[in-house]
Design an enzyme around this catalytic site. Structure first.
Site, PDB file in Angstrom:
ATOM      1  N   HIS A 158      45.693  41.499  40.666  1.00  0.00           N
ATOM      2  CA  HIS A 158      46.059  42.898  40.919  1.00  0.00           C
ATOM      3  C   HIS A 158      45.421  43.810  39.866  1.00  0.00           C
ATOM      4  CE1 HIS A 158      49.017  46.164  42.073  1.00  0.00           C
ATOM      5  NE2 HIS A 158      48.667  46.574  40.872  1.00  0.00           N
ATOM      6  N   GLU A 159      45.592  43.426  38.597  1.00  0.00           N
ATOM      7  CA  GLU A 159      45.055  44.257  37.504  1.00  0.00           C
ATOM      8  C   GLU A 159      43.534  44.228  37.468  1.00  0.00           C
ATOM      9  OE1 GLU A 159      46.752  46.332  35.875  1.00  0.00           O
ATOM     10  OE2 GLU A 159      48.745  45.664  36.490  1.00  0.00           O
ATOM     11  N   HIS A 197      41.991  46.615  40.001  1.00  0.00           N
ATOM     12  CA  HIS A 197      41.897  47.987  39.472  1.00  0.00           C
ATOM     13  C   HIS A 197      40.690  48.114  38.546  1.00  0.00           C
ATOM     14  CE1 HIS A 197      45.624  49.333  41.162  1.00  0.00           C
ATOM     15  NE2 HIS A 197      46.410  48.623  40.372  1.00  0.00           N
TER      16      HIS A 197
END
Length: 229
Positions: A66-67, A70
């Site tokens: 997820h990170e 980004h």
């Protein structure tokens, strides 16, 4: 520059520390928190180890990817971006999991430096979209593990068999990714949903609706057993 070379040693340490703390917190939460400590004689060490392994795989992959989603979308737009852990919030997550059996984690965030350049609403929206979209994509292989576990194990599934482990891994992974996707799509505070809504309301409504549906389905594992057997 390769994929790994774009992740600095400092960022790797932060990601690994957050990964470990989240796995511990989820293990304690799934295992019952304080009840796990007070009823030491009733603890199944094998179950505890299995839960930790499942938490490392499911929570770890869900959070890290997820990170990194980004980060790498921000890099594609020409920005510097790195994950920074929040040590205090990670420790609070572990303590809360011990006391209540509930996992509430704010492990940190991917920081973006625009170097004085103004980020557009579209850029900010797409960078934000990458996180929850990654979790929805990750939910698919975990759902496949859940289904494979049911098909291989039949009606009575023991978690200490290969089919049972697949089912357990798939169920937790499916639920964790569904929760992360929906939670991050909420249009409040610094969450991804607010930035996506500012950019494109149609994309926001579509993605939060899908996230809510996936979350609902993920909380009904018995449904898959009933449908497949």
């Amino acid at each position: 520059m390769s994929f790994l070379e774009k992740i600095s040693p400092f960022e790797r340490r932060d990601l690994l520390f957050a990964w470990f703390c989240l796995a511990v917190a989820f293990t304690l939460g799934i295992s019952g928190g304080l009840a796990l400590i007070t009823d030491v004689g009733k603890i199944s060490v094998n179950m505890l180890v299995m839960t930790f392994v499942v938490a490392v795989v499911t929570v770890g992959l869900s959070f890290v990817l997820h990170e990194l989603a980004h980060k790498f979308v921000a890099i594609r737009y020409g920005y510097w971006a790195e994950f920074r852990k929040n040590t205090q919030m990670l420790l609070i997550a572990v303590v809360v999991a011990v006391i209540t059996g509930i996992v509430f984690a704010a492990p940190g965030a991917t920081l973006i430096n625009t170097a004085g350049r103004e980020m557009t609403k579209k850029e900010n929206g797409i960078i934000s979209l990458a996180g929850p979209l990654t979790n929805l994509i990750l939910a698919v292989p975990f759902l496949a593990c859940l289904i494979a576990g049911v098909l291989l194990g039949g009606a009575s599934i023991s978690v200490f068999t290969f089919p049972g482990f697949l089912f357990y891994l798939g169920m937790i992974g499916f639920q964790v990714n569904a929760m992360l996707a929906f939670f991050n799509m909420l249009p409040v505070g610094p969450l991804d949903g607010r930035k996506i809504l500012r950019w494109n309301a149609v994309v926001f409504v579509a993605l939060i609706a899908v996230s809510l549906l996936v979350l609902y389905v993920s909380l009904q594992p018995g449904m898959f057993v009933a449908l497949l057997l």
